[in-house]
Design a protein around this motif. Sequence first.
Motif, mmCIF file in Angstrom:
data_model
loop_
_atom_site.group_PDB
_atom_site.id
_atom_site.type_symbol
_atom_site.label_atom_id
_atom_site.label_comp_id
_atom_site.label_asym_id
_atom_site.label_seq_id
_atom_site.Cartn_x
_atom_site.Cartn_y
_atom_site.Cartn_z
ATOM 1 N N UNK A 55 0.851 -1.179 0.000
ATOM 2 C CA UNK A 55 0.000 0.000 0.000
ATOM 3 C C UNK A 55 0.895 1.240 0.000
ATOM 4 N N UNK A 56 0.436 2.296 -0.664
ATOM 5 C CA UNK A 56 1.261 3.473 -0.941
ATOM 6 C C UNK A 56 1.899 4.077 0.303
ATOM 7 N N UNK A 57 1.093 4.384 1.322
ATOM 8 C CA UNK A 57 1.609 5.128 2.463
ATOM 9 C C UNK A 57 2.618 4.295 3.241
ATOM 10 N N UNK A 58 2.336 3.023 3.421
ATOM 11 C CA UNK A 58 3.247 2.209 4.219
ATOM 12 C C UNK A 58 4.583 2.015 3.511
ATOM 13 N N UNK A 59 4.558 1.825 2.194
ATOM 14 C CA UNK A 59 5.827 1.734 1.464
ATOM 15 C C UNK A 59 6.657 2.991 1.689
ATOM 16 N N UNK A 60 6.014 4.148 1.587
ATOM 17 C CA UNK A 60 6.710 5.415 1.805
ATOM 18 C C UNK A 60 7.254 5.509 3.227
ATOM 19 N N UNK A 61 6.469 5.048 4.194
ATOM 20 C CA UNK A 61 6.930 5.088 5.588
ATOM 21 C C UNK A 61 8.141 4.187 5.814
ATOM 22 N N UNK A 62 8.137 3.005 5.185
ATOM 23 C CA UNK A 62 9.294 2.116 5.315
ATOM 24 C C UNK A 62 10.558 2.797 4.800
ATOM 25 N N UNK A 63 10.448 3.425 3.636
ATOM 26 C CA UNK A 63 11.595 4.160 3.093
ATOM 27 C C UNK A 63 12.021 5.250 4.066
ATOM 28 N N UNK A 64 11.023 5.962 4.612
ATOM 29 C CA UNK A 64 11.319 7.054 5.534
ATOM 30 C C UNK A 64 12.027 6.605 6.796
ATOM 31 N N UNK A 65 11.899 5.335 7.156
ATOM 32 C CA UNK A 65 12.577 4.793 8.328
ATOM 33 C C UNK A 65 13.791 3.939 7.965
ATOM 34 N N UNK A 66 14.193 3.963 6.696
ATOM 35 C CA UNK A 66 15.394 3.241 6.305
ATOM 36 C C UNK A 66 15.208 1.746 6.167
ATOM 37 N N UNK A 67 13.963 1.294 5.969
ATOM 38 C CA UNK A 67 13.684 -0.119 5.723
ATOM 39 C C UNK A 67 13.417 -0.283 4.229
ATOM 40 N N UNK A 68 14.077 -1.253 3.599
ATOM 41 C CA UNK A 68 14.033 -1.382 2.151
ATOM 42 C C UNK A 68 12.788 -2.169 1.706
ATOM 43 N N UNK A 69 11.871 -1.545 0.939
ATOM 44 C CA UNK A 69 10.729 -2.291 0.392
ATOM 45 C C UNK A 69 11.127 -2.955 -0.927
ATOM 46 N N UNK A 70 10.930 -4.267 -1.004
ATOM 47 C CA UNK A 70 11.269 -5.048 -2.190
ATOM 48 C C UNK A 70 10.022 -5.795 -2.652
ATOM 49 N N UNK A 71 9.883 -5.934 -3.967
ATOM 50 C CA UNK A 71 8.672 -6.556 -4.514
ATOM 51 C C UNK A 71 9.036 -7.771 -5.367
ATOM 52 N N UNK A 72 8.362 -8.893 -5.078
ATOM 53 C CA UNK A 72 8.511 -10.070 -5.925
ATOM 54 C C UNK A 72 8.162 -9.717 -7.369
ATOM 55 N N UNK A 73 8.800 -10.350 -8.327
ATOM 56 C CA UNK A 73 8.527 -10.077 -9.744
ATOM 57 C C UNK A 73 8.000 -11.340 -10.420
ATOM 58 N N UNK A 74 7.469 -11.153 -11.626
ATOM 59 C CA UNK A 74 7.031 -12.254 -12.485
ATOM 60 C C UNK A 74 5.996 -13.158 -11.820
ATOM 61 N N UNK A 75 5.139 -12.548 -10.980
ATOM 62 C CA UNK A 75 4.092 -13.330 -10.350
ATOM 63 C C UNK A 75 4.562 -14.264 -9.257
ATOM 64 N N UNK A 76 5.823 -14.136 -8.887
ATOM 65 C CA UNK A 76 6.355 -15.010 -7.838
ATOM 66 C C UNK A 76 5.860 -14.571 -6.469
ATOM 67 N N UNK A 77 6.029 -15.453 -5.516
ATOM 68 C CA UNK A 77 5.646 -15.159 -4.150
ATOM 69 C C UNK A 77 6.154 -16.238 -3.225
ATOM 70 N N UNK A 78 5.736 -16.169 -1.987
ATOM 71 C CA UNK A 78 6.212 -17.097 -0.964
ATOM 72 C C UNK A 78 5.941 -18.542 -1.363
ATOM 73 N N UNK A 79 4.710 -18.823 -1.786
ATOM 74 C CA UNK A 79 4.332 -20.202 -2.094
ATOM 75 C C UNK A 79 5.043 -20.726 -3.333
ATOM 76 N N UNK A 80 5.065 -19.920 -4.403
ATOM 77 C CA UNK A 80 5.652 -20.399 -5.653
ATOM 78 C C UNK A 80 7.150 -20.647 -5.524
#
Length: 919
Positions: free
Chosen positions: A826-851
């Motif tokens: 979600x937009x605001x939380x991603x921004x907050x993570x950056x603001x606190x020095x926590x790196x937001x990373x996103x799975x690509x190509x439809x991947x995720x925990x299960x796959x």
Amino acid sequence: MHDSYDTRDTLSVNGHLYHYYSLPRLARHHRIDHLPYSLKILLENLLRHEDGGQTVGREHISALAQWDPAAEPSVEIAFMPARVVLQDFTGVPCVVDLAAMRDAVVALGGRPEQINPQIPSELVIDHSIQVDAFGSPDALDINGRIEFERNTERYGFLRWGQNAFDNFKVVPPNTGIVHQVNLEHLARVVMSGERDGQALLYPDTVFGTDSHTTMINGIGVLGWGVGGIEAEAAMLGQPSSMLIPQVVGMRLRGRLREGATATDLVLTVTQMLRQFGVVGKFVEFFGEGLANLPLADRATIGNMAPEYGATCGIFPIDAEALNYLRLSGRSEEHIALVQAYARAQGLWHEPGSPEASYSAVLDLDMATVVPSMAGPRRPQDRVPLDKVKENYLHNLTPYTDARRKRIPLQECERLKDEGGGGAAVGAREAAREHAPDSGAAWQLHDGAVVIAAITSCTNTSNPAVMLAAGLLARNAVARGLRAAPWVKTSLGPGSRVVTDYLRSADLLVDLEALGFHVVGYGCTTCIGNSGPLPDDVSAAIRREDLVVASVLSGNRNFEGRIHPEVKLNYLASPPLVVAYAIAGSLDIDLSTEPLGIDSDGEEVYLRDIWPSNQEVGELIARTLGPELYRANYADVFAGDSRWNAIAATSSQRYHWDNGSTYIKNPPYFEGMSMAVAPVEDIHGARVLGLFGDSITTDHISPAGNIKADSPAGHFLQSRGVSPLEFNSYGSRRGNDDVMVRGTFANIRIKNLMLGGEEGGNTLYYPANGAPAEKLSIYEAAMRYKDDGVPLVVLAGSEYGTGSSRDWAAKGTNLLGVKAVIAQSFERIHRSNLVGMGVLPLRFVNGQGIASLGLDGSERFDITGLDNGAARQATVSATRRDGSQVHFQVDVLLLTPKEVEYFRHGGLLHYVLRQLAAHD
């Protein structure tokens, strides 16, 4: 400041000459008539802040003026809001941070007064009132007294801030909900200021530390919710970096049918837009249906923008906006100023005006809107009223095989007060006879509605739905109906204006007859401040593991938010809240089944007591006027005797009390120097939590009550605080010792490392290779910290949905989490993570925990970060058997400014170094 397009112009209004940056003058160079309203506001902002390219250059103005509706966001611009509005749950930690920054800037060689709001910043205390007392005439006074007893230290701190900081004002408790106060009084729509000794006009724009700041979009003010970190930066004069957004248009046609309310409309809009996908986008409402949409209905729709996922949900300035300014007591001089400026800038909307260009357009015929609710866990899950019983039964199944299990309570004498609603503080009888001649005691059962709350700015700002609730109550009382005895009923008006017009309409007495006495002027149940259930009701729920429900006129119904003992939560219009208080159960189809039996033994259906639209409209015309608003806001910052009795110092730096469990100097700036360390790859990280989809900021950082056996509860008891004095997580956001222990501590959060078990626990893998140990997330994080092991969090889609809760990012940081890998944020939380020095990373190509076959036992290496500049990074997960899985992730540092923030260790560190360097 620069003006490379020569747009500065003058405007004469009310006999005064004003300067402004003219969009029509820019139109000599770029065609901008097709731009959406919101982008014109952004464009004026760039014109006014052009500085030769250091922050805003000619190329930024040109890029926005030549906006391509179909293009993916790629161009970064800097936006500077005109003002900031805060509420106390998020405002207290903001002021704590500012106080800490004053100490830190002195340590770096600066002066404390360098840390000072540069733009108007107003805080409304509205989140601390809890519903301890209810259903009695003295509930308001009792809850107010308890509020001050619990929060005197916090309020004293805010009074210090009011004295210590310039451009900072506090609206004291017992006034109203922040967004309603913002709409009814604080909003300017058009601002006036001074530059170079000349009067300057510009649009009112706002950042708010509450996601529902978007309510102000209803009156044409561009604003949205941000985390406290981003708000603090704006207060300190730092622009916010953003990508030029896509703008989705929603064309409204027709008008609402008889029996449909603004609440039904906004739940329909929320469902449509959430399904379409507008996260990170602006949404604008247009079309011939605007003429049939009162300002209050527009504000209701704007309020719910976080629920449909948009950055904002905005309406233009038009005649209806002026009508509302006049109704709410604004001066005729200011109304004339708003109209003249909007017309001069091409921001004025007339019916039949040419439509703007949009990235996409959705259509809604408002005549198709039907009475609805939303739930039981998400506001976008709309349920037509005639399907609510079916929806309840479907959601009951996972909890119990018995759909209609009935648990008898003790036999008891009928309560003397047959008006319903309950006694004040403490336990009360949980059952009474249904009717004088029935001879049968009530039974509590699955599906029982134990909380019915008229609450939240979303609806209490809307006279139509509030008066409809009062009229329905009047009709119900006239037929001899009353609230079910186990229902905790409450009325939390969003401002004192609401109480005044309900009283003027002679409807408050009818609401009170059903137990809906005023309990306070604040967010109450919607934020989780629902207070305890009556002892007998609570005991029965726990003893029999009942699945009970709440019905509230709020905007959030996430798991664990409303009350820890209530598993099903439905959003509804105020009149439907009253109806379900009478029904006492979700196991009823209000469209076909009777609410109850009247005093003549006749069945009473909802349709029998539902007021007509005409009746509501006529009552609005008779009872609402500017005098109500002027009287209630005449001295809005003064406060009552309780507020003014709190001692406050006037020192430039705050004198921290080491014994305090409410206010503490946070550790963010400990050991900080002017040097900026490089961003390093992450090696050997362990998983702190493995989560599924729709993990909300309530899951990550709860706002409600603190369990005695939780890490935060143990800490408070070790400091001599009894469980009765715990207050809430929201009220203790000024103390990092409490809040870090509360991070990921929501009783409903499910860690997949433990098979989806509820509660804030995890598996800790010792450094010596010993078997994994089940610990609280806080305890595990501290063990990993002692081991020198960095941490990551893995999650599914929509991570961080919900409130703009900066502690969801602050707590994550303080637990030692270096990165969060999710399928989407979600937009605001991603921004907050950056603001606190926590790196937001996103799975690509439809991947995720299960796959990828991840279970949380792996060790993670995250490489290729390139000092924060990489667009993608490589993740290597090493399993316990030594095998590895490698995958790519997107690095969600979306702008060069965000990269800078991250390199500095967070936004506040960046700002602090900038200020100290320019002393």
